[in-house]
Motif scaffolding. Structure first.
Motif, short mmCIF file in Angstrom:
data_model
loop_
_atom_site.label_atom_id
_atom_site.label_comp_id
_atom_site.label_asym_id
_atom_site.label_seq_id
_atom_site.Cartn_x
_atom_site.Cartn_y
_atom_site.Cartn_z
N ARG A 62 0.86 -1.19 0.00
CA ARG A 62 0.00 0.00 0.00
C ARG A 62 0.89 1.24 0.00
NH1 ARG A 62 -4.28 -0.23 4.54
NH2 ARG A 62 -2.43 -0.72 5.74
N LEU A 63 0.43 2.27 -0.71
CA LEU A 63 1.12 3.56 -0.77
C LEU A 63 0.20 4.66 -0.25
CD1 LEU A 63 2.66 3.39 -4.37
CD2 LEU A 63 3.79 2.86 -2.20
N LYS A 64 0.80 5.74 0.21
CA LYS A 64 0.02 6.91 0.63
C LYS A 64 -0.16 7.90 -0.51
CE LYS A 64 1.26 6.72 5.50
NZ LYS A 64 1.94 7.42 6.61
N SER A 65 0.23 7.52 -1.72
CA SER A 65 0.10 8.36 -2.91
C SER A 65 -0.58 7.57 -4.01
CB SER A 65 1.48 8.79 -3.42
OG SER A 65 2.16 9.56 -2.48
N ASP A 66 -1.19 8.27 -4.96
CA ASP A 66 -1.70 7.62 -6.17
C ASP A 66 -0.52 7.12 -7.00
OD1 ASP A 66 -4.31 8.32 -5.48
OD2 ASP A 66 -4.38 10.02 -6.86
N GLU A 67 -0.71 6.00 -7.69
CA GLU A 67 0.32 5.48 -8.59
C GLU A 67 -0.29 5.16 -9.95
OE1 GLU A 67 4.11 2.59 -8.38
OE2 GLU A 67 2.29 1.71 -7.56
N ALA A 68 0.15 5.90 -10.97
CA ALA A 68 -0.32 5.67 -12.34
C ALA A 68 0.61 4.68 -13.03
CB ALA A 68 -0.36 6.99 -13.11
N TRP A 69 0.03 3.66 -13.65
CA TRP A 69 0.77 2.61 -14.36
C TRP A 69 0.57 2.80 -15.86
CZ3 TRP A 69 2.23 -2.58 -12.31
CH2 TRP A 69 2.36 -2.58 -10.93
N PHE A 105 -3.51 2.91 -16.00
CA PHE A 105 -4.45 2.77 -14.89
C PHE A 105 -3.83 3.42 -13.66
CE2 PHE A 105 -5.94 0.51 -11.10
CZ PHE A 105 -7.30 0.74 -11.22
N THR A 106 -4.65 4.08 -12.85
CA THR A 106 -4.16 4.69 -11.62
C THR A 106 -4.70 3.95 -10.42
OG1 THR A 106 -4.00 6.86 -12.67
CG2 THR A 106 -4.07 6.81 -10.25
N VAL A 107 -3.77 3.47 -9.58
CA VAL A 107 -4.13 2.85 -8.30
C VAL A 107 -4.31 3.98 -7.29
CG1 VAL A 107 -3.38 1.30 -6.46
CG2 VAL A 107 -2.79 0.77 -8.86
N PRO A 108 -5.51 4.10 -6.69
CA PRO A 108 -5.71 5.19 -5.72
C PRO A 108 -4.90 4.97 -4.44
CG PRO A 108 -7.81 4.24 -6.46
CD PRO A 108 -6.72 3.34 -6.94
N LYS A 109 -4.47 6.07 -3.85
CA LYS A 109 -3.73 5.99 -2.59
C LYS A 109 -4.57 5.24 -1.56
CE LYS A 109 -5.30 10.46 -0.90
NZ LYS A 109 -4.89 11.79 -0.48
N GLY A 110 -3.88 4.50 -0.69
CA GLY A 110 -4.55 3.78 0.38
C GLY A 110 -5.14 2.44 0.00
N VAL A 111 -5.15 2.09 -1.28
CA VAL A 111 -5.65 0.79 -1.73
C VAL A 111 -4.49 -0.20 -1.71
CG1 VAL A 111 -6.60 -0.50 -3.70
CG2 VAL A 111 -7.49 1.77 -3.14
N ILE A 112 -4.73 -1.38 -1.15
CA ILE A 112 -3.71 -2.44 -1.13
C ILE A 112 -3.72 -3.09 -2.51
CG2 ILE A 112 -3.08 -4.65 -0.09
CD1 ILE A 112 -4.57 -3.60 2.47
N PHE A 113 -2.52 -3.30 -3.08
CA PHE A 113 -2.49 -3.89 -4.42
C PHE A 113 -1.21 -4.69 -4.65
CE2 PHE A 113 -0.32 0.09 -4.83
CZ PHE A 113 0.58 -0.01 -5.88
N GLY A 114 -1.32 -5.59 -5.59
CA GLY A 114 -0.21 -6.39 -6.09
C GLY A 114 -0.50 -6.68 -7.54
N SER A 115 0.48 -7.20 -8.26
CA SER A 115 0.30 -7.43 -9.70
C SER A 115 0.92 -8.75 -10.10
CB SER A 115 0.96 -6.30 -10.50
OG SER A 115 0.42 -5.07 -10.11
#
Length: 177
Positions: A62-69, A105-115
């Protein structure tokens, strides 16, 4: 010309192993700094190149920032999202929009994610990621299986695949969700 391999890209792009899985290299950040809500200076944005393979996925974090892929090369990539409201979402990235695959695609901050990459061990996906405000390891959490299964019990199969049972050393992790 032969099709490039994961090893080719890792070597050519000078990628290094990442604590979450995969390989990366920071490629730059904004010249501007901003002050975040917690009164820390951060770059406005930062960029990396990121390569995942079928046998080296990105583990749940999880990140505290948005992450655009941004998808560049290789096999279809799935971003697995665990939302704070308990919802699971799978987003496909690749070069086949007719199959619902996205180029960005942008993962919103605070969302737990993996790929992950589906396929054989030779399959890979090369993407770039832009984090805004810029990436800071103090805002990065790797989350272990034991913590995630308590909050997301219905998603055990994806947690088995993408959550570390034991976190790697120096992983910048936390044991809470």
């Amino acid at each position: 010309m032969t099709k490039p391999t994961a090893s080719f890209w890792i070597h050519e792009l000078l990628l290094q192993p990442h604590a979450e899985g995969g390989y990366f290299r920071e490629t730059g950040h904004s010249p501007e700094l901003i002050v975040t809500e917690d009164r820390r200076e951060r770059y406005l944005y930062s960029n990396i190149l990121f390569l995942l393979t079928a046998d080296n996925p990105s583990h749940f974090h999880r990140l505290k920032s948005d992450e655009a892929w941004y998808f560049h090369e290789g096999s279809t990539l799935t971003i697995h999202l665990l939302h704070p409201d308990g919802r699971y979402e799978a987003v496909k990235m690749g070069r086949h929009p007719e199959k619902g695959e996205l180029f960005q695609f942008t993962v919103p901050k605070g969302v737990i994610f993996g790929s992950s990459i589906e396929g054989s061990s030779g399959d890979y996906a090369l993407v770039s990621c832009m984090v805004s405000p810029g990436f800071d390891y103090r805002d990065f959490e790797l989350l272990p299986y034991d913590a995630l299964i308590k909050v997301y019990p219905d998603y055990g199969s994806i947690l088995e695949k993408l959550a570390y049972k034991k976190l790697p050393e120096a992983s910048f992790s936390k044991d809470h969700v």
